[in-house]
Design a protein around this motif. Sequence first.
Motif, PDB file in Angstrom:
ATOM      1  N   ASP C 239      54.264  38.919  49.203  1.00 57.50           N
ATOM      2  CA  ASP C 239      53.223  39.126  50.220  1.00 57.50           C
ATOM      3  C   ASP C 239      53.040  40.611  50.524  1.00 57.50           C
ATOM      4  OD1 ASP C 239      55.858  38.741  51.210  1.00 57.50           O
ATOM      5  OD2 ASP C 239      55.079  38.728  53.249  1.00 57.50           O
ATOM      6  N   ARG C 240      53.906  41.463  49.994  1.00 56.06           N
ATOM      7  CA  ARG C 240      53.719  42.911  50.130  1.00 56.06           C
ATOM      8  C   ARG C 240      52.907  43.476  48.967  1.00 56.06           C
ATOM      9  NH1 ARG C 240      53.742  43.658  54.918  1.00 56.06           N
ATOM     10  NH2 ARG C 240      54.253  45.864  54.721  1.00 56.06           N
ATOM     11  N   ILE C 241      52.538  42.638  48.021  1.00 56.35           N
ATOM     12  CA  ILE C 241      51.538  43.014  47.013  1.00 56.35           C
ATOM     13  C   ILE C 241      50.190  42.755  47.668  1.00 56.35           C
ATOM     14  CG2 ILE C 241      50.549  42.466  44.759  1.00 56.35           C
ATOM     15  CD1 ILE C 241      53.304  41.455  43.885  1.00 56.35           C
ATOM     16  N   GLU C 242      49.474  43.825  47.933  1.00 58.30           N
ATOM     17  CA  GLU C 242      48.218  43.628  48.653  1.00 58.30           C
ATOM     18  C   GLU C 242      47.048  43.329  47.724  1.00 58.30           C
ATOM     19  OE1 GLU C 242      46.240  47.058  50.161  1.00 58.30           O
ATOM     20  OE2 GLU C 242      45.640  46.044  52.017  1.00 58.30           O
ATOM     21  N   ARG C 243      46.996  44.042  46.606  1.00 55.91           N
ATOM     22  CA  ARG C 243      45.831  43.922  45.725  1.00 55.91           C
ATOM     23  C   ARG C 243      46.231  44.334  44.326  1.00 55.91           C
ATOM     24  NH1 ARG C 243      40.938  48.217  45.496  1.00 55.91           N
ATOM     25  NH2 ARG C 243      40.150  47.401  43.546  1.00 55.91           N
ATOM     26  N   GLY C 244      45.778  43.527  43.369  1.00 51.03           N
ATOM     27  CA  GLY C 244      46.056  43.844  41.983  1.00 51.03           C
ATOM     28  C   GLY C 244      47.226  43.023  41.481  1.00 51.03           C
ATOM     29  N   PRO C 245      47.690  43.341  40.276  1.00 54.87           N
ATOM     30  CA  PRO C 245      47.249  44.455  39.453  1.00 54.87           C
ATOM     31  C   PRO C 245      45.872  44.203  38.865  1.00 54.87           C
ATOM     32  CG  PRO C 245      48.802  43.108  38.225  1.00 54.87           C
ATOM     33  CD  PRO C 245      48.743  42.551  39.615  1.00 54.87           C
ATOM     34  N   GLY C 246      45.240  45.288  38.474  1.00 51.27           N
ATOM     35  CA  GLY C 246      43.919  45.192  37.887  1.00 51.27           C
ATOM     36  C   GLY C 246      43.562  46.479  37.188  1.00 51.27           C
ATOM     37  N   ARG C 247      42.386  46.480  36.637  1.00 49.64           N
ATOM     38  CA  ARG C 247      41.829  47.675  36.004  1.00 49.64           C
ATOM     39  C   ARG C 247      40.750  48.184  36.942  1.00 49.64           C
ATOM     40  NH1 ARG C 247      43.095  50.819  31.873  1.00 49.64           N
ATOM     41  NH2 ARG C 247      43.395  49.008  30.517  1.00 49.64           N
ATOM     42  N   HIS C 248      40.864  49.429  37.375  1.00 57.18           N
ATOM     43  CA  HIS C 248      39.778  50.012  38.146  1.00 57.18           C
ATOM     44  C   HIS C 248      38.536  50.212  37.275  1.00 57.18           C
ATOM     45  CE1 HIS C 248      41.726  50.875  41.909  1.00 57.18           C
ATOM     46  NE2 HIS C 248      42.630  51.683  41.398  1.00 57.18           N
ATOM     47  N   GLY C 249      37.361  50.000  37.883  1.00 58.40           N
ATOM     48  CA  GLY C 249      36.158  50.526  37.268  1.00 58.40           C
ATOM     49  C   GLY C 249      36.204  52.038  37.405  1.00 58.40           C
ATOM     50  N   VAL C 250      36.116  52.527  38.643  1.00 59.65           N
ATOM     51  CA  VAL C 250      36.299  53.946  38.914  1.00 59.65           C
ATOM     52  C   VAL C 250      37.665  54.380  38.388  1.00 59.65           C
ATOM     53  CG1 VAL C 250      36.576  55.684  40.724  1.00 59.65           C
ATOM     54  CG2 VAL C 250      34.859  53.868  40.998  1.00 59.65           C
ATOM     55  N   TRP C 295      37.443  46.275  37.434  1.00 58.32           N
ATOM     56  CA  TRP C 295      36.658  46.132  36.199  1.00 58.32           C
ATOM     57  C   TRP C 295      36.549  44.680  35.776  1.00 58.32           C
ATOM     58  CZ3 TRP C 295      33.280  48.891  33.758  1.00 58.32           C
ATOM     59  CH2 TRP C 295      33.060  48.750  32.388  1.00 58.32           C
ATOM     60  N   TRP C 296      37.452  43.857  36.262  1.00 60.27           N
ATOM     61  CA  TRP C 296      37.448  42.430  35.915  1.00 60.27           C
ATOM     62  C   TRP C 296      36.764  41.609  36.987  1.00 60.27           C
ATOM     63  CZ3 TRP C 296      43.472  42.826  35.440  1.00 60.27           C
ATOM     64  CH2 TRP C 296      43.780  43.757  34.448  1.00 60.27           C
ATOM     65  N   GLY C 297      36.183  42.282  37.980  1.00 61.90           N
ATOM     66  CA  GLY C 297      35.465  41.571  39.021  1.00 61.90           C
ATOM     67  C   GLY C 297      36.355  40.834  40.005  1.00 61.90           C
ATOM     68  N   ASN C 298      37.643  41.108  39.983  1.00 62.12           N
ATOM     69  CA  ASN C 298      38.506  40.433  40.949  1.00 62.12           C
ATOM     70  C   ASN C 298      38.269  41.012  42.340  1.00 62.12           C
ATOM     71  OD1 ASN C 298      39.667  38.501  39.316  1.00 62.12           O
ATOM     72  ND2 ASN C 298      41.345  39.813  38.660  1.00 62.12           N
ATOM     73  N   PRO C 299      38.370  40.182  43.356  1.00 61.72           N
ATOM     74  CA  PRO C 299      37.960  40.608  44.697  1.00 61.72           C
ATOM     75  C   PRO C 299      38.882  41.664  45.299  1.00 61.72           C
ATOM     76  CG  PRO C 299      38.968  38.429  44.773  1.00 61.72           C
ATOM     77  CD  PRO C 299      38.804  38.771  43.325  1.00 61.72           C
ATOM     78  N   VAL C 300      38.276  42.524  46.099  1.00 61.12           N
ATOM     79  CA  VAL C 300      39.023  43.456  46.932  1.00 61.12           C
ATOM     80  C   VAL C 300      39.342  42.732  48.231  1.00 61.12           C
ATOM     81  CG1 VAL C 300      38.933  45.667  48.142  1.00 61.12           C
ATOM     82  CG2 VAL C 300      37.800  45.400  45.901  1.00 61.12           C
ATOM     83  N   VAL C 301      40.597  42.639  48.585  1.00 68.40           N
ATOM     84  CA  VAL C 301      40.928  41.922  49.826  1.00 68.40           C
ATOM     85  C   VAL C 301      40.463  42.755  51.018  1.00 68.40           C
ATOM     86  CG1 VAL C 301      42.868  40.674  48.841  1.00 68.40           C
ATOM     87  CG2 VAL C 301      43.252  42.917  49.856  1.00 68.40           C
ATOM     88  N   PRO C 302      40.008  42.103  52.070  1.00 65.77           N
ATOM     89  CA  PRO C 302      39.472  42.834  53.225  1.00 65.77           C
ATOM     90  C   PRO C 302      40.434  43.868  53.804  1.00 65.77           C
ATOM     91  CG  PRO C 302      38.854  40.527  53.351  1.00 65.77           C
ATOM     92  CD  PRO C 302      39.787  40.651  52.176  1.00 65.77           C
ATOM     93  N   SER C 303      41.728  43.553  53.834  1.00 65.34           N
ATOM     94  CA  SER C 303      42.686  44.512  54.418  1.00 65.34           C
ATOM     95  C   SER C 303      42.638  45.851  53.696  1.00 65.34           C
ATOM     96  CB  SER C 303      44.107  43.945  54.359  1.00 65.34           C
ATOM     97  OG  SER C 303      44.512  43.762  53.000  1.00 65.34           O
ATOM     98  N   TRP C 304      42.347  45.809  52.405  1.00 65.30           N
ATOM     99  CA  TRP C 304      42.294  47.041  51.630  1.00 65.30           C
ATOM    100  C   TRP C 304      41.155  47.933  52.145  1.00 65.30           C
ATOM    101  CZ3 TRP C 304      39.214  50.055  48.601  1.00 65.30           C
ATOM    102  CH2 TRP C 304      39.855  50.987  47.766  1.00 65.30           C
ATOM    103  N   TYR C 305      40.106  47.310  52.613  1.00 59.38           N
ATOM    104  CA  TYR C 305      38.993  48.083  53.182  1.00 59.38           C
ATOM    105  C   TYR C 305      39.280  48.546  54.606  1.00 59.38           C
ATOM    106  CZ  TYR C 305      35.651  46.917  49.445  1.00 59.38           C
ATOM    107  OH  TYR C 305      34.986  46.812  48.252  1.00 59.38           O
ATOM    108  N   THR C 306      40.011  47.741  55.363  1.00 57.25           N
ATOM    109  CA  THR C 306      40.081  48.005  56.806  1.00 57.25           C
ATOM    110  C   THR C 306      41.352  48.724  57.255  1.00 57.25           C
ATOM    111  OG1 THR C 306      41.032  45.806  57.171  1.00 57.25           O
ATOM    112  CG2 THR C 306      38.635  46.002  57.329  1.00 57.25           C
ATOM    113  N   GLU C 307      42.464  48.537  56.529  1.00 52.92           N
ATOM    114  CA  GLU C 307      43.735  49.077  57.010  1.00 52.92           C
ATOM    115  C   GLU C 307      44.066  50.417  56.358  1.00 52.92           C
ATOM    116  OE1 GLU C 307      45.200  47.339  59.500  1.00 52.92           O
ATOM    117  OE2 GLU C 307      43.348  46.166  59.238  1.00 52.92           O
TER     118      GLU C 307
END
Lengths: 365, 365, 365, 365
Positions: C239-250, C295-307
């Motif tokens: 639960d301390r993995i917030e987002r990913g792993p993934g490939r960034h577009g940017v 890059w794979w279109g996986n969602p960005v979790v809201p906390s990543w935007y807000t916290e």
Amino acid sequence: MTDFIPTPSVPAPDIVRCAYMEMVVTDLARSREFYVDVLGLHVTEEDGNTIYLRSLEEFIHHNLVLRQGPVAAIAAAAFRVKSPEEVDAAEAYYKELGCRTERRKDGFVKGIGDAVRVEDPLGFPYEFFYETTHVERLTQRYDLYTAGELVRLDHFNQVTPDVPKGRKYLEDLGFRVSEDIKDSDGVTYAAWMHRKQTVHDTALTGGDGPRMHHLAFATHEKHNIIQICDKMGALRISDRIERGPGRHGVSNAFYLYILDPDDHRVEIYTQDYYTGDPDNPTVTWDVHDNQRRDWWGNPVVPSWYTEASLVLDLDGKPQPVIKRTESSEMAVTVGADGFSYTRAPGDAINGEPAEEIGFKMGSQL
Amino acid sequence: MTDFIPTPSVPAPDIVRCAYMEMVVTDLARSREFYVDVLGLHVTEEDGNTIYLRSLEEFIHHNLVLRQGPVAAIAAAAFRVKSPEEVDAAEAYYKELGCRTERRKDGFVKGIGDAVRVEDPLGFPYEFFYETTHVERLTQRYDLYTAGELVRLDHFNQVTPDVPKGRKYLEDLGFRVSEDIKDSDGVTYAAWMHRKQTVHDTALTGGDGPRMHHLAFATHEKHNIIQICDKMGALRISDRIERGPGRHGVSNAFYLYILDPDDHRVEIYTQDYYTGDPDNPTVTWDVHDNQRRDWWGNPVVPSWYTEASLVLDLDGKPQPVIKRTESSEMAVTVGADGFSYTRAPGDAINGEPAEEIGFKMGSQL
Amino acid sequence: MTDFIPTPSVPAPDIVRCAYMEMVVTDLARSREFYVDVLGLHVTEEDGNTIYLRSLEEFIHHNLVLRQGPVAAIAAAAFRVKSPEEVDAAEAYYKELGCRTERRKDGFVKGIGDAVRVEDPLGFPYEFFYETTHVERLTQRYDLYTAGELVRLDHFNQVTPDVPKGRKYLEDLGFRVSEDIKDSDGVTYAAWMHRKQTVHDTALTGGDGPRMHHLAFATHEKHNIIQICDKMGALRISDRIERGPGRHGVSNAFYLYILDPDDHRVEIYTQDYYTGDPDNPTVTWDVHDNQRRDWWGNPVVPSWYTEASLVLDLDGKPQPVIKRTESSEMAVTVGADGFSYTRAPGDAINGEPAEEIGFKMGSQL
Amino acid sequence: MTDFIPTPSVPAPDIVRCAYMEMVVTDLARSREFYVDVLGLHVTEEDGNTIYLRSLEEFIHHNLVLRQGPVAAIAAAAFRVKSPEEVDAAEAYYKELGCRTERRKDGFVKGIGDAVRVEDPLGFPYEFFYETTHVERLTQRYDLYTAGELVRLDHFNQVTPDVPKGRKYLEDLGFRVSEDIKDSDGVTYAAWMHRKQTVHDTALTGGDGPRMHHLAFATHEKHNIIQICDKMGALRISDRIERGPGRHGVSNAFYLYILDPDDHRVEIYTQDYYTGDPDNPTVTWDVHDNQRRDWWGNPVVPSWYTEASLVLDLDGKPQPVIKRTESSEMAVTVGADGFSYTRAPGDAINGEPAEEIGFKMGSQL
């Protein structure tokens, strides 16, 4: 006894990085098979005489130009400079050094604008340019990404008889030394020199020269290099794998050396380290350290020490090769006369004093 | 001239897989450093005389037993059978073969129950068992996972003078041949034989025997093997890397051979292929094919051909070593007398008839 | 409406790279577990109040300082400059900007000499230093190399309400923009800015600020990042993995975002690309492109935007957070009100006109 | 209340492994693009109506048959048996079960000989065959090896309303359970069942059925799977990535789920573990364990739980779908009504009693 090249009074050109090599090949179709079909470089453009190639992440016109010619050789090792004005600086710099130079406002090859070529003090054909045609950077074209994809031109490696002389000349030109190989008598066997923030843009290898030892392309990961070996096995050209794969001691990179149809040597290279700090530590290796060239102690094949590509003068004629007079790295480290150690003399291993243990005898000469 | 071993009238035991090796080492502490600190095997239990080790994904008590002793040797190569009754079957099978056998209801080592050990017709100490203590399978213990983690015992490799004789014996015992190396005169140089659905549980390598050539552990990926090399470099024991890393021709696995403090050879191995279909094709390699042992044509060091571990009889005394009388693979392929090809004679390369090109001369004898 | 920060008349300091972060943590022992035991950073030195950590390939004293304190926050984001004199330049530069500065000849933390800290125009605590204690570069210490080894500090990422304002300020300071995210109304949502030859040394993310979004460490290969996930799973802290792993577009990097015990966000990052050429192309992404952040279109979790983490002023008090007034990236792209496309409108897929297809609805809000 | 299927009196056929799937697609050209151009499967043969595909290391004629048809569905899930006689055994076995069977001596598709197809007790179209045309095993054709190469068909996954009923039927048929998901009320949500020595040849997923959840191909390494994602991003079909990549809790494999043009689901899978020992431990997961389906706790998208492919009867008509009446895994674990934990209740984390912490709320419903 080193006879140093004087430092010009004018400023050195501000070099960004090694950028491309122009290579003369004797059978363009066979070379195309090697660089395009086997290695997967991307063709920017081509005609019956010349092929312009680039690696996946490149955005300038090319990293490698293959040109059909009668004698396999290197026509130019080209560096990109920071601005158009730096081409003027390069021209002035080499003129003061008394070198032959040639300036072409429209470039020597397609995709490159205003450039100067020189016969440098070591006999190498260097080019300096800023202007270039931007092309599609294929970084995220994973639809084109092969299992052994080459992503970046990493460096050149030049053979020259007198390494300290060459090193001082390149330091004047603005290169910084990241690593070198020496012995306790003060002989320098090789030096790695960079402008961009990697271990090198070019290296000097002691030997009969001027000759070009190799050019190197980078991959993303180690498995990409292994795939190139596997593919060369599948194509039954494993005898064109000259050395490796392995882990370098110097540079820490994972490497492979292969030979093109003209015996031009290509290194595939990945994961050296960041060198961009002004006080980046220089690493000096003892020539007798058996892990300097291969961290796993695997032998360097003799051809790797002795063979290299001719380089051309500005008339397109091969430069004469001058013998190295100092000790050769091969002679002092390989075979009956050589001496190498895996553990530094006196080091304790498992609490017991280490014997000095040499290379893996059976697998060398 | 091969003198075949008769096929018993009783059924062969139903063997599941190679399961563990009992190895005599002369300095237990040094061996512990090698297998635990360098290779990262997990200690199930240990005392002053013996260490029980297992790989990450193992759930039986151990894959490797290190036992302190006066002479470095292999005390047993143990196979797991499908049920307790198959231990009886094994005992009966070897008794009919006239082999010396020893049955111990409580096992020969900790963690193993009822087992029979035999001096097999080739002189090897084989064990067959079913009962074993289950221990924690560490598969998802990524908190323990090292960069060079060994996950599975893959196979044994035995040296024996007469490969066809040994092969027929092992086929009778229920092994199936996945690959072999032959020449056009009908000489067999090596054979790979499996029970589980990989390329082998054991292999026979032609040479003076009975001796144990190596045992092999599997990693998940190729980079894990590269890390083991890198770590051995960092520990300044790169001279204990005997051969590789490389890609095998036979088995297609990515491999590395290293030597423990007693010169017992350990292979690290990954990514061979599924062999579980009943008609899995047998691959036969020409002994002169330079890519058979290394797909990239890199040389096999002579020690790899000539050195191997002694094996013990049931009294713990080394079995005498009998010379191979047929051609040796090293003699027919390496050096001045040997002959190898990278491309099959007559194959066209790039539309031109290929010369036969041998191995990389400079890097061998 | 952006209210730009004036360009000082004195030259900007010559910045080499992002170098270290000083982080206030509320439970030093728990943070040590996270950064040392879980992530494997190397302790240069520590006392009861402070831990100095570095990545494998670092040769300066540290990349991360953990300091015990009452409120979790970022005390400084430190950049290395090219020479001792550039610290003077930095001080002068920020004084002209009217910023509060503090100069300490002996440094603010151990291992760093003469340094200046500033409350920059965006409210961030920046430090500039040249002098540092050199420590062992662990590059070839493969005996210490863990399966998820962090090798380099890669970048910072800062949250600020007005990205164009911050971008102009950082460009004046000598940073160059490698990539950005915009919309067709001219709103900028984020910008990536570099001094060293990678995609960034710091990035600006539009949001309530000043806050620190994350710091990022680089690994060698993608599997190293996967191992960090696997290990966090084994430790039951997934639960301390917030987002990913993934490939960034940017940036094209392979990434992972995890949270430390104080919710400071750490990115693990590998394989962006070379940006060292003066005309390195800037890549602009449409905020509605569903592959820009993954890059794979996986969602960005809201906390990543807000916290994000609070940042401290030079007295050690949290800077007040100012609301972003422009559109938020989350609002315009996620959920019922947002709009995203995977294929650019009008693009043909398989010869048929593509529908505009949004993100993966089920896996977001 | 489970209504079990009786155990036949005749022996079950000796199944080797899952071998191929026959899939009806509604646009053969688009499906060819997906399986050949995107995924790189190798065409054994094809005509206007049908394409026969295989993975790199396969030596039987095909692993996947694409057949043009009016309704997307699965026509057969085919298992290879150990000998020609086992086809007779299969026919007898299902006849005794009262199932409809059809025997064709020349096979139902090209490359397969004598085979029997059945409508099994769960409503699935199973095929059993031994005879097949051997084709070139491409194992060492590294000249064909793509960056995302699929090497082996790994397993099927079937949706059925009553998992215990299906499990007992498959255990009778000779499958062994490697892992399952249950709750404390005794509800079984899924079970993984194998014949070959991997975690499964097929799995049962609780849900409305009979439907086919997916078929899975294996790659060699994790980076191969990442490349498939990267390539789908480059082709702007990232919305066809349904779930992952990630690490499964169950099976420990690294995985990815993608959707073909007809929404048939394909899993890409690598590195589960050896299950060949007769007492291979069965792993049971708690349905509320948030790491069971993704070891990193990343959310399972709802479509993965709800969507699956229709299966055909022996007349080629879709089998009617029967509702699952027991709890659904999605309902009990996702969203407001669901309950999940990352740490087992009561577990200590860092010496403090752990709170029960659920999944990552923001990224699910």
